[in-house]
Design a protein around this motif. Structure first.
Motif, PDB file in Angstrom:
ATOM      1  N   PRO A 141       2.003  21.639   3.792  1.00 25.91           N
ATOM      2  CA  PRO A 141       3.082  20.880   2.756  1.00 25.91           C
ATOM      3  C   PRO A 141       3.797  21.355   1.843  1.00 25.91           C
ATOM      4  CG  PRO A 141       0.468  21.753   2.308  1.00 25.91           C
ATOM      5  CD  PRO A 141       0.966  21.917   3.476  1.00 25.91           C
ATOM      6  N   LEU A 190       5.689  22.497  -0.909  1.00 26.88           N
ATOM      7  CA  LEU A 190       4.839  23.282  -2.434  1.00 26.88           C
ATOM      8  C   LEU A 190       5.854  22.254  -3.405  1.00 26.88           C
ATOM      9  CD1 LEU A 190       3.167  24.993  -4.158  1.00 26.88           C
ATOM     10  CD2 LEU A 190       5.711  26.042  -4.440  1.00 26.88           C
ATOM     11  N   THR A 205       6.282  18.656  -2.830  1.00 24.41           N
ATOM     12  CA  THR A 205       6.731  17.245  -2.435  1.00 24.41           C
ATOM     13  C   THR A 205       4.525  16.563  -2.886  1.00 24.41           C
ATOM     14  OG1 THR A 205       6.385  16.774  -0.390  1.00 24.41           O
ATOM     15  CG2 THR A 205       8.214  17.160  -1.239  1.00 24.41           C
ATOM     16  N   GLY A 206       4.905  15.985  -1.847  1.00 24.82           N
ATOM     17  CA  GLY A 206       3.237  15.343  -2.348  1.00 24.82           C
ATOM     18  C   GLY A 206       2.783  15.606  -0.701  1.00 24.82           C
ATOM     19  N   ASN A 207       2.046  14.867  -0.042  1.00 20.46           N
ATOM     20  CA  ASN A 207       1.339  15.171   1.132  1.00 20.46           C
ATOM     21  C   ASN A 207       1.815  14.812   2.308  1.00 20.46           C
ATOM     22  OD1 ASN A 207       0.705  13.118   0.614  1.00 20.46           O
ATOM     23  ND2 ASN A 207      -1.667  12.868   1.088  1.00 20.46           N
ATOM     24  N   GLN A 208       2.874  15.490   2.261  1.00 22.54           N
ATOM     25  CA  GLN A 208       3.736  15.517   3.867  1.00 22.54           C
ATOM     26  C   GLN A 208       3.580  16.580   4.446  1.00 22.54           C
ATOM     27  OE1 GLN A 208       7.587  14.674   5.254  1.00 22.54           O
ATOM     28  NE2 GLN A 208       8.138  12.532   3.174  1.00 22.54           N
ATOM     29  N   PHE A 209       3.313  16.402   5.336  1.00 22.86           N
ATOM     30  CA  PHE A 209       2.968  17.278   6.594  1.00 22.86           C
ATOM     31  C   PHE A 209       3.962  17.927   7.682  1.00 22.86           C
ATOM     32  CE2 PHE A 209      -0.525  18.182   4.727  1.00 22.86           C
ATOM     33  CZ  PHE A 209      -1.335  18.994   5.758  1.00 22.86           C
ATOM     34  N   PHE A 246       5.237  19.854  10.826  1.00 27.56           N
ATOM     35  CA  PHE A 246       4.984  20.356  11.737  1.00 27.56           C
ATOM     36  C   PHE A 246       5.779  21.302  12.384  1.00 27.56           C
ATOM     37  CE2 PHE A 246       0.603  19.799  13.759  1.00 27.56           C
ATOM     38  CZ  PHE A 246      -0.484  18.572  13.050  1.00 27.56           C
TER      39      PHE A 246
END
Lengths: 113, 112
Positions: free
Chosen positions: B92, B94, B96-100, B102
């Motif tokens: 993720p 630093l 932003t929220g919890n977008q991942f 890959f």
């Protein structure tokens, strides 16, 4: 390894139809995610879900998509009016903590004809 | 937008040779995770690194997180046929929220 399950394993649908992909996350996990992987490509984030609401979504996750946790256990991804380019593997994932390790389900292969 | 690139895209090695994949993010990451995906399978979590400059080892696998928290590497010593698969980094951003996000993945083939 804790297990996330997904159904169906393969879904074939005609263009324009709606599909619902189902996931049963690990019971004590609080964070849920949907990802898409087009054949041979990278894993793409679609949406994250916490406390019964969406916490983040990508630009891929437009009005065609929606997620629900209808009964406290199942976690669903609905795709309305499917298009050919929606054909992909869809993975559900679950995690205990925000932005930490995720456990992926086996995936649902969606084929839109 | 956020990009996470990995090189090489493909790597063929003889069994017993070493292997390294490099991961580079366009933005600073909160943490870096590595996943392995066997052909026809789903991503399986390998490890997570959180601190700048962190190094972790798992048997023949060594993971590093760069000082700027924008790059990472995975090194496998003396590859075995069981190492076959695609290795993805993910993390993720630093800010932003919890977008991942890959990485693009490195597909490893081990020739017996």
């Amino acid at each position: 390894e804790p297990e996330v399950t997904q159904t169906p394993s393969h879904q074939v649908t005609q263009m324009g139809q709606e599909v619902i992909l189902r996931c049963v996350p690990i019971s004590n996990h609080l964070y849920f995610y949907w990802y898409r992987q087009i054949l041979g490509q990278k894993v793409e984030f679609l949406v994250s879900f916490y406390n019964n609401e969406i916490s983040e979504k990508s630009e891929i996750f437009d009005d065609q998509f929606s997620v629900e946790r209808p009964d406290g256990s199942n976690f669903t991804l609905k795709i309305r009016s499917t298009k050919l380019e929606d054909s992909a593997m869809y993975f559900c994932a679950a995690g205990e903590q925000d932005r930490y390790e995720q456990y992926f389900g086996p995936g649902t292969r969606l084929t839109v004809t | 937008g956020q990009q996470v690139m990995q090189i090489p895209q493909y790597q063929h090695v003889q069994e017993g040779e070493d292997f390294t994949t490099y991961c580079n993010s366009s933005t600073t990451l909160s943490n870096i995770q590595w996943y392995k995906q066997r052909p026809g399978g789903h991503p399986v979590f390998l490890i997570q690194l959180v601190k700048s400059g962190e190094v972790k080892k798992q048997k023949r696998l060594t993971f590093q997180f760069g000082e700027a928290k924008k790059n990472s590497s995975l090194h496998i010593t003396a590859t075995q046929t069981t190492d076959v698969g695609t290795y993805f980094c993910a993390g993720p951003p630093l800010d932003t929220g919890n977008q991942f996000y890959f990485g693009t993945g490195t597909s490893l083939t081990v020739i017996p």
